[in-house]
Design a protein around this motif. Structure first.
Motif, mmCIF file in Angstrom:
data_model
loop_
_atom_site.group_PDB
_atom_site.id
_atom_site.type_symbol
_atom_site.label_atom_id
_atom_site.label_comp_id
_atom_site.label_asym_id
_atom_site.label_seq_id
_atom_site.Cartn_x
_atom_site.Cartn_y
_atom_site.Cartn_z
ATOM 1 N N TYR A 1 -57.398 -44.426 -38.702
ATOM 2 C CA TYR A 1 -56.715 -45.125 -39.783
ATOM 3 C C TYR A 1 -55.218 -44.909 -39.621
ATOM 4 O O TYR A 1 -54.757 -43.773 -39.517
ATOM 5 N N LEU A 2 -54.463 -45.992 -39.583
ATOM 6 C CA LEU A 2 -53.013 -45.946 -39.425
ATOM 7 C C LEU A 2 -52.369 -46.370 -40.734
ATOM 8 O O LEU A 2 -52.520 -47.517 -41.167
ATOM 9 N N THR A 3 -51.651 -45.446 -41.374
ATOM 10 C CA THR A 3 -50.985 -45.730 -42.638
ATOM 11 C C THR A 3 -49.478 -45.807 -42.424
ATOM 12 O O THR A 3 -48.971 -45.469 -41.361
ATOM 13 N N ILE B 1 -61.902 -44.943 -52.228
ATOM 14 C CA ILE B 1 -60.876 -45.582 -51.419
ATOM 15 C C ILE B 1 -61.461 -46.050 -50.092
ATOM 16 O O ILE B 1 -61.199 -47.165 -49.648
ATOM 17 N N MET B 2 -62.264 -45.207 -49.460
ATOM 18 C CA MET B 2 -62.881 -45.589 -48.189
ATOM 19 C C MET B 2 -63.825 -46.774 -48.376
ATOM 20 O O MET B 2 -63.931 -47.622 -47.523
ATOM 21 N N VAL C 1 -56.653 -53.560 -43.627
ATOM 22 C CA VAL C 1 -57.171 -53.406 -44.984
ATOM 23 C C VAL C 1 -56.459 -54.412 -45.881
ATOM 24 O O VAL C 1 -55.236 -54.503 -45.877
ATOM 25 N N ILE C 2 -57.239 -55.187 -46.610
ATOM 26 C CA ILE C 2 -56.713 -56.084 -47.646
ATOM 27 C C ILE C 2 -57.213 -55.506 -48.969
ATOM 28 O O ILE C 2 -58.405 -55.504 -49.250
ATOM 29 N N TRP C 3 -56.282 -54.981 -49.743
ATOM 30 C CA TRP C 3 -56.656 -54.334 -51.002
ATOM 31 C C TRP C 3 -57.102 -55.383 -52.033
ATOM 32 O O TRP C 3 -56.605 -56.500 -52.036
ATOM 33 N N PRO C 4 -58.038 -55.035 -52.913
ATOM 34 C CA PRO C 4 -58.489 -55.965 -53.955
ATOM 35 C C PRO C 4 -57.327 -56.394 -54.860
ATOM 36 O O PRO C 4 -56.429 -55.605 -55.140
ATOM 37 N N ASP C 5 -57.356 -57.634 -55.317
ATOM 38 C CA ASP C 5 -56.292 -58.176 -56.165
ATOM 39 C C ASP C 5 -56.064 -57.351 -57.430
ATOM 40 O O ASP C 5 -54.939 -57.252 -57.908
ATOM 41 N N LEU C 6 -57.116 -56.790 -57.984
ATOM 42 C CA LEU C 6 -56.989 -56.071 -59.251
ATOM 43 C C LEU C 6 -56.487 -54.633 -59.095
ATOM 44 O O LEU C 6 -56.222 -53.971 -60.094
#
Length: 196
Positions: free
Chosen positions: A107-109, A195-196, A171-176
């Protein structure tokens, strides 16, 4: 090790950010950051640099060699929250290369604090994430790129699109989701598993 006293300001800061205890030994503290920097790179920070205490996050390469470090200001009003110092122009601002398994999912942050929460992770520490990947020797198929959750930031959105077009898993985070990054999610009571 970072510090021993639970009342030390740096310890309070790290605990306040809920950085996992298993990562604490990777962090250090400098009362006078400018003095530390100028010991490693003479004259790097000028006399007018506003000095102060900082958490020191070392960048150690896969050969276990210190190639640079990042200083995180403890002053909430600091105009420069993070400052990265590289010991060589050939070195890359990547945190975590000393302990990552390049043959597994990596995972690359964007920042080291976020990477400290994820398994087998590295951080680009201020660099372009997809450019960083090419410098690590990690196979593209093993990388999951984790940008901050900033859907209104056109620059970040362009980087996500470019990474996806280049064939990277992103990763595409949820809109909410209301939190900006992984550390904020943890502070907002999300578990690592969620989170995972």
């Amino acid at each position: 090790m970072l510090f021993r006293s639970i009342s030390h300001p740096a310890k309070k800061y790290i605990d306040g950010r809920k950085i996992p205890p298993r990562q604490h030994f990777k962090l250090y503290y400098a009362e006078n950051f400018k003095e530390l920097v100028n010991k490693f790179v003479p004259g790097k920070l000028s006399e007018d640099f506003v000095d102060g205490p900082r958490i020191v996050i070392p960048f150690i390469d896969e050969n276990k060699i210190l190639v640079g470090f990042q200083g995180r200001s403890l002053d909430p009003d600091s105009k420069i929250r993070y400052i990265s110092i590289m010991l060589s122009e050939d070195s890359h601002k990547v945190w975590g290369l000393d302990s990552v398994d390049k043959n597994s999912t990596v995972y690359l942050t964007e920042g080291p604090f976020d990477a400290m929460f994820l398994p087998n992770s590295i951080a680009a520490a201020g660099g372009n994430l997809t450019s960083t990947i090419n410098l690590t020797g990690i196979p593209k198929r093993n990388i999951v790129v984790v940008y901050d959750n900033e859907p209104r930031n056109k620059h970040i959105m362009k980087q996500i699109k470019t990474a996806a077009e280049q064939g990277f898993k992103v990763v595409i985070w949820p809109d909410l989701l209301e939190y900006k990054d992984i550390n904020q999610m943890i502070l907002g009571s999300y578990s690592i598993e969620e989170i995972m």
